[in-house]
Design an enzyme around this catalytic site. Structure first.
Site, PDB file in Angstrom:
ATOM      1  N   LYS A  10      30.442  46.371  39.912  1.00 31.01           N
ATOM      2  CA  LYS A  10      31.576  46.335  40.861  1.00 31.01           C
ATOM      3  C   LYS A  10      32.835  46.822  40.156  1.00 31.01           C
ATOM      4  CE  LYS A  10      33.724  42.533  38.886  1.00 31.01           C
ATOM      5  NZ  LYS A  10      34.971  42.580  38.125  1.00 31.01           N
ATOM      6  N   ASP A 135      32.067  35.726  39.981  1.00 32.51           N
ATOM      7  CA  ASP A 135      31.711  37.032  40.542  1.00 32.51           C
ATOM      8  C   ASP A 135      30.312  37.058  41.163  1.00 32.51           C
ATOM      9  OD1 ASP A 135      34.033  38.391  39.982  1.00 32.51           O
ATOM     10  OD2 ASP A 135      33.287  39.357  38.169  1.00 32.51           O
TER      11      ASP A 135
HETATM   12  C1  LIG Z   1      38.095  38.727  36.608  1.00 31.99           C
HETATM   13  C2  LIG Z   1      36.932  38.873  37.544  1.00 31.99           C
HETATM   14  O1  LIG Z   1      35.942  39.733  37.009  1.00 31.99           O
HETATM   15  C3  LIG Z   1      37.407  39.498  38.847  1.00 31.99           C
HETATM   16  O2  LIG Z   1      36.338  39.987  39.595  1.00 31.99           O
HETATM   17  C4  LIG Z   1      36.279  37.555  37.817  1.00 31.99           C
HETATM   18  O3  LIG Z   1      37.175  36.679  38.425  1.00 31.99           O
HETATM   19  C5  LIG Z   1      35.639  36.947  36.603  1.00 31.99           C
HETATM   20  O4  LIG Z   1      34.465  36.376  37.054  1.00 31.99           O
HETATM   21  P1  LIG Z   1      33.329  35.839  36.067  1.00 31.99           P
HETATM   22  O5  LIG Z   1      33.205  36.719  34.867  1.00 31.99           O
HETATM   23  O6  LIG Z   1      32.119  35.587  36.928  1.00 31.99           O
HETATM   24  O7  LIG Z   1      34.018  34.528  35.600  1.00 31.99           O
HETATM   25  P2  LIG Z   1      33.378  33.144  35.169  1.00 31.99           P
HETATM   26  O8  LIG Z   1      32.203  33.384  34.292  1.00 31.99           O
HETATM   27  O9  LIG Z   1      33.228  32.283  36.389  1.00 31.99           O
HETATM   28  O10 LIG Z   1      34.593  32.569  34.300  1.00 31.99           O
HETATM   29  C6  LIG Z   1      34.936  32.999  33.012  1.00 31.99           C
HETATM   30  C7  LIG Z   1      36.258  32.359  32.643  1.00 31.99           C
HETATM   31  O11 LIG Z   1      37.321  33.049  33.324  1.00 31.99           O
HETATM   32  C8  LIG Z   1      38.256  32.144  33.883  1.00 31.99           C
HETATM   33  N1  LIG Z   1      38.400  32.405  35.318  1.00 31.99           N
HETATM   34  C9  LIG Z   1      37.447  33.130  35.987  1.00 31.99           C
HETATM   35  C10 LIG Z   1      37.592  33.417  37.323  1.00 31.99           C
HETATM   36  C11 LIG Z   1      38.753  32.934  37.991  1.00 31.99           C
HETATM   37  N2  LIG Z   1      38.937  33.179  39.276  1.00 31.99           N
HETATM   38  N3  LIG Z   1      39.672  32.219  37.315  1.00 31.99           N
HETATM   39  C12 LIG Z   1      39.518  31.946  35.986  1.00 31.99           C
HETATM   40  O12 LIG Z   1      40.377  31.308  35.403  1.00 31.99           O
HETATM   41  C13 LIG Z   1      37.801  30.760  33.545  1.00 31.99           C
HETATM   42  O13 LIG Z   1      38.566  30.369  32.447  1.00 31.99           O
HETATM   43  C14 LIG Z   1      36.369  30.904  33.065  1.00 31.99           C
HETATM   44  O14 LIG Z   1      36.116  30.069  32.015  1.00 31.99           O
HETATM   45  N1  LIG Z   2      22.461  39.446  31.919  1.00 33.61           N
HETATM   46  C1  LIG Z   2      23.577  39.595  31.199  1.00 33.61           C
HETATM   47  N2  LIG Z   2      24.107  40.813  31.040  1.00 33.61           N
HETATM   48  C2  LIG Z   2      25.254  40.978  30.333  1.00 33.61           C
HETATM   49  N3  LIG Z   2      25.928  39.980  29.740  1.00 33.61           N
HETATM   50  C3  LIG Z   2      25.448  38.746  29.877  1.00 33.61           C
HETATM   51  C4  LIG Z   2      24.259  38.494  30.612  1.00 33.61           C
HETATM   52  N4  LIG Z   2      24.037  37.173  30.576  1.00 33.61           N
HETATM   53  C5  LIG Z   2      25.028  36.638  29.846  1.00 33.61           C
HETATM   54  N5  LIG Z   2      25.875  37.562  29.404  1.00 33.61           N
HETATM   55  C6  LIG Z   2      27.080  37.318  28.591  1.00 33.61           C
HETATM   56  O1  LIG Z   2      28.229  37.506  29.426  1.00 33.61           O
HETATM   57  C7  LIG Z   2      29.231  38.285  28.770  1.00 33.61           C
HETATM   58  C8  LIG Z   2      29.996  39.092  29.825  1.00 33.61           C
HETATM   59  O2  LIG Z   2      29.128  40.042  30.337  1.00 33.61           O
HETATM   60  P1  LIG Z   2      29.392  40.858  31.680  1.00 33.61           P
HETATM   61  O3  LIG Z   2      28.808  42.205  31.500  1.00 33.61           O
HETATM   62  O4  LIG Z   2      28.964  40.094  32.866  1.00 33.61           O
HETATM   63  O5  LIG Z   2      30.981  40.940  31.685  1.00 33.61           O
HETATM   64  P2  LIG Z   2      31.973  41.547  32.682  1.00 33.61           P
HETATM   65  O6  LIG Z   2      31.530  42.921  33.064  1.00 33.61           O
HETATM   66  O7  LIG Z   2      33.336  41.383  32.090  1.00 33.61           O
HETATM   67  O8  LIG Z   2      31.801  40.649  33.933  1.00 33.61           O
HETATM   68  P3  LIG Z   2      32.906  40.027  34.879  1.00 33.61           P
HETATM   69  O9  LIG Z   2      33.569  41.177  35.559  1.00 33.61           O
HETATM   70  O10 LIG Z   2      32.021  39.202  35.771  1.00 33.61           O
HETATM   71  O11 LIG Z   2      33.809  39.238  33.989  1.00 33.61           O
HETATM   72  C9  LIG Z   2      28.488  39.129  27.740  1.00 33.61           C
HETATM   73  O12 LIG Z   2      29.284  39.376  26.615  1.00 33.61           O
HETATM   74  C10 LIG Z   2      27.241  38.286  27.411  1.00 33.61           C
HETATM   75  O13 LIG Z   2      27.482  37.508  26.255  1.00 33.61           O
END
Ligand SMILES: C[C@](O)(CO)[C@H](O)COP(=O)(O)OP(=O)(O)OC[C@H]1O[C@@H](n2ccc(N)nc2=O)[C@H](O)[C@@H]1O
Ligand SMILES: Nc1ncnc2c1ncn2[C@@H]1O[C@H](COP(=O)(O)OP(=O)(O)OP(=O)(O)O)[C@@H](O)[C@H]1O
Length: 283
Positions: A10, A135
């Site tokens: 996304k 997400d």
């Molecule tokens: C930044 C975005 O990628 C926008 O799409 C998302 O909101 C992040 O989503 P995500 O990676 O699925 O996040 P999560 O794994 O639920 O949270 C990771 C960390 O980001 C912070 N977090 C995340 C989402 C949100 N709405 N508020 C937050 O403060 C929290 O501290 C959490 O500990």
């Molecule tokens: N299936 C997976 N694929 C990728 N990373 C994973 C997975 N499961 C756990 N992780 C952990 O999650 C962390 C974040 O990975 P991801 O690719 O989802 O980040 P992101 O693209 O920033 O996602 P978001 O936009 O949801 O924050 C990685 O550094 C890894 O340690």
């Protein structure tokens, strides 16, 4: 029984942070654009409860992987006694703001719900998805959407399916660290969708990330020579919209050394839904 499904990326076409909740999470207003590029997962049912993951990136094979967490959550929630051998073909950059891990988790929920014949509704799956990450509900719903709450209140939207160049600079950004940072813009006003659509699109995390990781600012300075660009999620990936694949390809051919890049099309419906509908497990 075997099932192969995609887990697409996304973009956050805009991302406003409107406040911080008591639990530390942040309320957002964001426009999620699904792409047609992503990882591929292969699922083979087991008759015992084991969940095994094999991946082309061995650093992802531990029990912390969101794929294993999604399977465990589904077993705990339903009491299902089946398991699965899962193969992940990792394509998307990790920790790049592209939602790769979240999308893998959502595809796992959808696949195991079908393979194990659990018949959980979309609403039940969405509730489980939220436990795995903010997400994940987007990817379970499978539609390009405007989102509020922490990202779980989703309203499907139809957008023109544009061509994007996505570029990931060589740096690691922790989502948790960005959301905890005192300098994060977290007081954007709540606006109607109509107003948000009519104003220039921006990402509230971008100024902070550019300051903490100058390579992100440098990558944006390179990309803006080709087209207007922004950051997705908490970075580090950035993106620009192009009128066609050829012009995106021209920019990609000049990608800065050490950056990763790919061209993708925006899609209104996730390819995972079409792939699932095409199977005998379509329930
Ligand atoms: C930044 C975005 O990628 C926008 O799409 C998302 O909101 C992040 O989503 P995500 O990676 O699925 O996040 P999560 O794994 O639920 O949270 C990771 C960390 O980001 C912070 N977090 C995340 C989402 C949100 N709405 N508020 C937050 O403060 C929290 O501290 C959490 O500990
Ligand atoms: N299936 C997976 N694929 C990728 N990373 C994973 C997975 N499961 C756990 N992780 C952990 O999650 C962390 C974040 O990975 P991801 O690719 O989802 O980040 P992101 O693209 O920033 O996602 P978001 O936009 O949801 O924050 C990685 O550094 C890894 O340690």
């Amino acid at each position: 029984m075997t099932l192969s499904l995609p887990a697409v990326a996304k973009l956050n076409l805009f991302l406003h942070i409107t406040g911080r909740r008591a639990d530390g999470y942040h309320n957002l207003q964001t426009l999620f654009q699904l792409l047609d590029v992503g990882d591929e997962l292969h699922f083979t049912t087991r008759t015992d409860k084991q969940l095994n993951l094999q991946c082309n990136d061995s650093s992802l094979q531990g029990p912390d992987n969101l794929i294993i967490k999604a399977g465990r959550l589904l077993q705990q929630h339903t009491g299902c006694q089946l398991g699965c051998d899962i193969v992940l073909d990792k394509v998307l950059p990790m920790g790049g703001g592209l939602g790769g891990g979240s999308s893998d988790a959502a595809t796992t929920l959808l696949a195991l719900n079908a393979l194990w014949r659990l018949k959980l509704s979309n609403q039940q799956l969405a509730a489980l998805a939220l436990k795995l990450g903010a997400d994940v509900p987007l990817f379970v719903a499978g539609h390009t959407a405007f989102a509020e709450g922490v990202g779980e209140k989703l309203v499907p939207v139809q957008l023109p399916e544009k061509t994007y160049l996505v570029v990931t600079p060589p740096c690691h950004i922790s989502t948790a660290e960005i959301f905890q940072h005192p300098d994060l813009i977290r007081n954007s006003p709540l606006l109607s969708l109509e107003t948000l659509f009519s104003r220039p699109w921006r990402n509230d995390c971008q100024p902070l990330v550019e300051q903490l990781q100058p390579i992100v600012a440098i990558t944006l300075q390179w990309l803006v020579e080709y087209a207007p660009c922004r950051m997705t999620g908490t970075g580090a990936s950035v993106f620009a919209e192009f009128p066609d694949a050829a012009s995106a390809q021209h920019a990609l051919a000049n990608l800065p050394v050490a950056c990763r890049g790919f061209i993708a099309k925006g899609v209104n419906q996730s390819p995972v839904l079409a792939a699932l509908a095409d199977t005998e497990f379509n329930n």
